[in-house]
Structures are given as structure tokens and as C-alpha cells.
Scaffold this motif. Structure first.
Motif, PDB file in Angstrom:
ATOM      1  N   GLU A 293       0.851  -1.179   0.000  1.00 27.48           N
ATOM      2  CA  GLU A 293       0.000   0.000   0.000  1.00 27.48           C
ATOM      3  C   GLU A 293       0.894   1.239   0.000  1.00 27.48           C
ATOM      4  O   GLU A 293       1.903   1.292   0.702  1.00 27.48           O
ATOM      5  CB  GLU A 293      -0.909   0.005   1.232  1.00 27.48           C
ATOM      6  N   ASN A 294       0.506   2.241  -0.791  1.00 27.01           N
ATOM      7  CA  ASN A 294       1.351   3.423  -0.965  1.00 27.01           C
ATOM      8  C   ASN A 294       0.495   4.687  -0.950  1.00 27.01           C
ATOM      9  O   ASN A 294       0.458   5.440  -1.936  1.00 27.01           O
ATOM     10  CB  ASN A 294       2.123   3.295  -2.287  1.00 27.01           C
ATOM     11  N   PRO A 295      -0.216   4.941   0.154  1.00 28.27           N
ATOM     12  CA  PRO A 295      -1.165   6.058   0.170  1.00 28.27           C
ATOM     13  C   PRO A 295      -0.512   7.423  -0.011  1.00 28.27           C
ATOM     14  O   PRO A 295      -1.117   8.326  -0.585  1.00 28.27           O
ATOM     15  CB  PRO A 295      -1.828   5.936   1.544  1.00 28.27           C
ATOM     16  N   ASP A 296       0.722   7.595   0.479  1.00 28.35           N
ATOM     17  CA  ASP A 296       1.394   8.891   0.331  1.00 28.35           C
ATOM     18  C   ASP A 296       2.299   8.926  -0.887  1.00 28.35           C
ATOM     19  O   ASP A 296       3.016   9.918  -1.102  1.00 28.35           O
ATOM     20  CB  ASP A 296       2.201   9.225   1.585  1.00 28.35           C
ATOM     21  N   GLU A 297       2.292   7.857  -1.675  1.00 29.37           N
ATOM     22  CA  GLU A 297       3.078   7.766  -2.913  1.00 29.37           C
ATOM     23  C   GLU A 297       4.569   7.993  -2.652  1.00 29.37           C
ATOM     24  O   GLU A 297       5.284   8.564  -3.483  1.00 29.37           O
ATOM     25  CB  GLU A 297       2.557   8.737  -3.963  1.00 29.37           C
ATOM     26  N   ALA A 298       5.040   7.537  -1.491  1.00 28.34           N
ATOM     27  CA  ALA A 298       6.464   7.661  -1.180  1.00 28.34           C
ATOM     28  C   ALA A 298       7.308   6.752  -2.066  1.00 28.34           C
ATOM     29  O   ALA A 298       8.431   7.109  -2.445  1.00 28.34           O
ATOM     30  CB  ALA A 298       6.701   7.329   0.296  1.00 28.34           C
ATOM     31  N   LEU A 299       6.784   5.590  -2.395  1.00 31.14           N
ATOM     32  CA  LEU A 299       7.505   4.658  -3.250  1.00 31.14           C
ATOM     33  C   LEU A 299       7.240   4.998  -4.713  1.00 31.14           C
ATOM     34  O   LEU A 299       6.089   5.091  -5.135  1.00 31.14           O
ATOM     35  CB  LEU A 299       7.083   3.222  -2.949  1.00 31.14           C
ATOM     36  N   LYS A 300       8.313   5.177  -5.470  1.00 33.09           N
ATOM     37  CA  LYS A 300       8.215   5.546  -6.872  1.00 33.09           C
ATOM     38  C   LYS A 300       8.704   4.389  -7.752  1.00 33.09           C
ATOM     39  O   LYS A 300       9.591   3.627  -7.346  1.00 33.09           O
ATOM     40  CB  LYS A 300       9.067   6.785  -7.166  1.00 33.09           C
ATOM     41  N   PRO A 301       8.133   4.250  -8.941  1.00 37.68           N
ATOM     42  CA  PRO A 301       8.615   3.207  -9.857  1.00 37.68           C
ATOM     43  C   PRO A 301      10.104   3.365 -10.139  1.00 37.68           C
ATOM     44  O   PRO A 301      10.597   4.475 -10.362  1.00 37.68           O
ATOM     45  CB  PRO A 301       7.768   3.444 -11.117  1.00 37.68           C
ATOM     46  N   GLY A 302      10.808   2.239 -10.094  1.00 35.22           N
ATOM     47  CA  GLY A 302      12.240   2.236 -10.352  1.00 35.22           C
ATOM     48  C   GLY A 302      13.099   2.324  -9.119  1.00 35.22           C
ATOM     49  O   GLY A 302      14.324   2.169  -9.206  1.00 35.22           O
ATOM     50  N   MET A 303      12.505   2.575  -7.939  1.00 34.24           N
ATOM     51  CA  MET A 303      13.308   2.687  -6.720  1.00 34.24           C
ATOM     52  C   MET A 303      13.925   1.352  -6.344  1.00 34.24           C
ATOM     53  O   MET A 303      13.363   0.284  -6.589  1.00 34.24           O
ATOM     54  CB  MET A 303      12.448   3.205  -5.558  1.00 34.24           C
ATOM     55  N   PHE A 304      15.104   1.421  -5.732  1.00 36.79           N
ATOM     56  CA  PHE A 304      15.837   0.248  -5.260  1.00 36.79           C
ATOM     57  C   PHE A 304      15.555   0.070  -3.774  1.00 36.79           C
ATOM     58  O   PHE A 304      15.735   1.005  -2.990  1.00 36.79           O
ATOM     59  CB  PHE A 304      17.328   0.446  -5.505  1.00 36.79           C
TER      60      PHE A 304
END
Length: 425
Positions: A293-304
Motif C-alpha cells: 500500500e502506498n497512500p502517500d506515494e512515497a515509493l516511486k517506480p524504479g526505486m531500489f
């Protein structure tokens, strides 16, 4: 060096050694600051109590003093570590299906949009004209059919009275069928024109956030031209790989914890959603996908991300402090205490976690073991057992000889082990 010099050095060392031995036998060293806290008084000195500091060896007249703890059960988690890459839950590159000139741009870069929102509108004047033409042809064919239908009714009436011919009736009937075909064709052309018109309106297929745009207002774009990107970041997927020897213990729903260098101290928790049915022949690893779950959109596509997979959880594991275990080659030994006497016992250990070690075999919950002072005890030796941590709580400046050993009730009282990750009871 001359012989006389060597003899002088030997004499000095001998005198110093005799002086130290004499001071120890007389109990003078116990009164020296700093040193006295680490020196046991010989038999007959002090107040008769055997010496022993924190896990220290007793003097020749008394048993060693050790710190003990009660074996408890707690939660132990078997984990495996890996690295993974984040991707959006849904992700597309927004492109045009047909060629055209951009007439309107309906989004701002980085904006959140909903499914069905118009992103780009291409020039649709030609397509609307095609629709109008198809409607006009259908209306003309309908009007002709209605006119022929009236003539057909009159011809049929005349034919019944003998004033008309069957050939005229048949000719009018054929004309009506031809016009009905023309009407159907015009309606089909209208639907095709409407579909082509809809292709000129580019909409968001799902809720998400658009990226940067690659086109400008008034630009001519060809089919497949990138306009922008659209990502659903309300949830994200994390792809990572684990060794194939874990396949028999993997299942959807297992907990995955992940950390990113961008967010120090923050842990993201998700669940395994997919286990790839194929194993990579080159690396002998299986690919797993976890959802977060990513409600605050902290995780971005491509992150390691650094990944920790919880393979198994045991809530009734037998746990002991790491300090209580002595390694002897490939064996691991602990020293249980019963009736103030020490025994030696070989154990089998499992996982290590937060300063605790899981004991698979050899110990039971409720037993008492030596934690501090294990290097100073021998099987069968008598010890003075104190609860773990009691030395740190003793008043400063009290000689070891004046400290009283704990009662049996104090020894048997439970004491919290206190681990960072093990919730014991």
C-alpha cells in the motif's frame, strides 16, 4: 648488558613479585582504589563472604558468582534478505491511436486524474462531418422508403380489385428492400464515423498520476507517439528474487519488509502476491512479486529497496541470550544451574535475532542458565547465582565481600530478557 646488570633486574622483579604476593595475602590490595574492586580477598579476610563481582571467580574459599536468567519462549522470525525494484501497480505510456493535430490538452504535468478524464483532444472537424454525412444519407433513404411504401400500398389495393398488375407490386417491393439496405449501410457508416471520432479523444483508462508530457498544443502526432505516462501509485509492486531452495517454503501472503535509502529508518510492509512458476536457469533464483500500500506515494517506480522476506514465524521458540552460549568447535554448550550447582549441556541452535538465539533442542522454558560468568564455571561446581543485571543495580563503593547473595525466592523470580525483536513471555 653486563652480568651485574642482569642480576640487578632479576632482584628487582623478584622483590616486586614478593611484595605483590604479600600485599594480596594481607588483604591490602582490596583497599587500593580501582584495583581493589577487581581483587578478591584471601580466606579469613573481610567479613567472611566469598568474593565475586560481576560474573567473577570466587576466591579459594568460596564458589564463583555468576549471573543467571530463566529460559523463556518468544517470537522468532526466520528471514531472508534480497534486493528489489519498485514498479507501479498499473502503468502505461499514453499514445495516440490515430494521427491528428492536438486541439486540446486536458492535464497538467504531475496531476492526479481519474478513469475517463480527457487527457488530449485531437482535431475532430473531419470526423464530425463524416457523421453528419452518414446521418443525411440515412435520412434520405428513410424518406424514399416511406414514399415507396405508400405507392406499394396503393398498388396492392389496385391489384386486389383487378385494376393493377402484380409486376408493379413486385417492383415496388424490391425498391423498398433496396432502400432498407441503404438505410442500414448509412447507419453503419455513422457508427464507424462516431468510433473514429472517439479515437480522437484520449482518456485516462484508470486512476493515477500523469508524468511529463512530450507534445504541445497544435502539434501533429502520428499513431504511437508518446504523449505522457500514467501510473497508479496508490499501490506498488516490488519484484525481487530468492534462491530456489526456498521454493518449498514460499506462499502468497508472506510478509515482506522493505527499506529505502531515501527514507532513513522507515520500513514499508507488504505481502507476497505472485510467485513466478519459472526458475531462472542462469541464477537459479525464483522471482517474487510483493504488493505494498502506498497512500502517500512515497515509493516511486524504479526505486531500489532492501528486502527482508519472512519465511517462517515461531511464536513459541525457546530463546536464550547470546552470551549464555559457549561454542566448542561445531557444538554449542550452555550451563544450566540447579540447586546452585552447574551442569554442562550440549544444545542445538536455530535462528539468531536481536541478541537472542533460538534453542531447537536441549533446553526447556523455565530452566535457569548462566549468562555472565560462563567462562569461570565447571560442571558440578557450586556457584552463587544472581539474577541477570543485579550487579549493575548494586550500590557503588560497596566491597564485593560485603554483598549478600540473593535468596532462593529472588533467584527463581522471572526476569525479562528484553530483545529488540523477540516478544517474550
Amino acid at each position: 648488558m653486563r652480568v651485574s646488570g642482569q642480576l640487578a633486574v632479576i632482584a628487582v622483579l623478584g622483590a616486586a613479585g614478593f611484595g605483590g604476593w604479600y600485599a594480596y595475602q594481607g588483604g591490602y590490595l582490596a583497599n587500593v582504589p580501582v584495583i581493589g574492586a577487581y581483587v578478591s580477598q584471601p580466606a579469613g579476610q573481610g567479613q567472611g563472604a566469598p568474593a565475586g563481582g560481576r560474573g567473577g571467580r570466587g576466591g579459594p574459599s568460596g564458589p564463583a558468582t555468576v549471573e543467571v536468567d530463566t529460559v523463556k519462549t518468544g517470537r522468532i522470525v526466520e528471514t531472508r534478505e534480497a534486493v528489489g525494484t519498485v514498479r507501479a501497480f498499473e502503468s502505461i505510456t499514453v499514445t495516440a491511436k490515430v494521427a491528428g493535430v492536438i486541439d486540446e490538452i486536458g492535464f497538467e504535468e504531475g496531476q492526479k486524474v481519474k478513469a475517463g478524464d480527457i487527457l488530449v483532444q485531437l482535431d475532430a472537424a473531419e470526423r464530425r462531418a463524416d457523421i453528419d454525412q452518414a446521418i443525411a444519407e440515412a435520412n434520405r433513404a428513410v424518406a424514399q422508403r416511406n414514399e415507396i411504401s405508400i405507392k406499394l400500398e396503393r398498388a396492392q389495393a389496385l391489384s386486389r380489385t383487378g385494376a393493377g398488375t402484380n409486376a408493379q407490386v413486385e417492383d415496388l417491393t424490391a425498391q423498398i428492400k433496396s432502400l432498407e439496405g441503404a438505410i442500414a449501410s448509412a447507419q453503419a457508416q455513422r457508427k464507424a464515423a462516431e468510433a473514429r471520432l472517439e479515437d480522437l479523444t484520449i482518456r485516462a483508462p484508470f486512476n493515477g498520476r500523469v508524468g511529463t508530457r512530450s507534445v504541445s498544443l497544435g502539434a501533429y502526432i502520428a499513431p504511437g507517439t508518446r504523449i505522457t505516462s500514467l501510473d497508479d501509485l496508490s499501490k506498488v509492486r516490488l519484484d525481487f528474487a530468492v534462491p530456489e531452495n526456498l521454493l518449498g517454503r514460499l506462499q502468497p501472503g508472506q510478509t515482506v519488509n522493505a527499506m529505502s535509502a531515501a527514507y532513513k529508518g522507515r520500513t514499508f510492509t507488504g505481502k507476497v502476491s505472485t510467485i513466478d512458476p519459472r526458475v531462472d536457469q542462469a541464477t537459479r533464483t525464483a522471482r517474487l512479486t510483493a504488493e505494498f500500500e502506498n497512500p502517500d506515494e512515497a515509493l516511486k517506480p524504479g526505486m531500489f529497496l532492501a528486502v527482508t522476506l519472512e519465511v517462517s514465524v515461531n511464536n513459541e521458540a525457546v530463546l536464550v541470550p547470546e552470551e549464555a552460549i559457549v561454542s566448542e568447535g561445531l557444538r554449542h554448550v550452555v550451563y544450566p544451574v540447579r540447586d546452585n550447582k552447574v551442569e554442562r549441556r550440549v544444545i542445538t541452535i536455530g535462528q539468531r535475532q536481536g541478541g537472542k538465539v533460538e534453542v531447537v533442542n536441549g533446553l526447556k522454558a523455565g530452566e535457569t542458565i548462566v549468562v555472565l560468568g560462563v567462562q569461570r564455571v565447571r560442571p558440578g561446581a557450586e556457584v552463587i547465582a544472581r539474577p541477570l543485571g543485579s550487579s549493575a543495580q548494586e550500590p557503588q563503593g560497596v566491597p564485593a565481600a560485603n554483598r549478600q547473595p540473593p535468596s532462593r525466592s529472588t533467584l527463581n523470580a522471572p526476569h525479562a530478557i528484553g530483545t529488540a525483536q523477540a516478544a517474550e513471555r
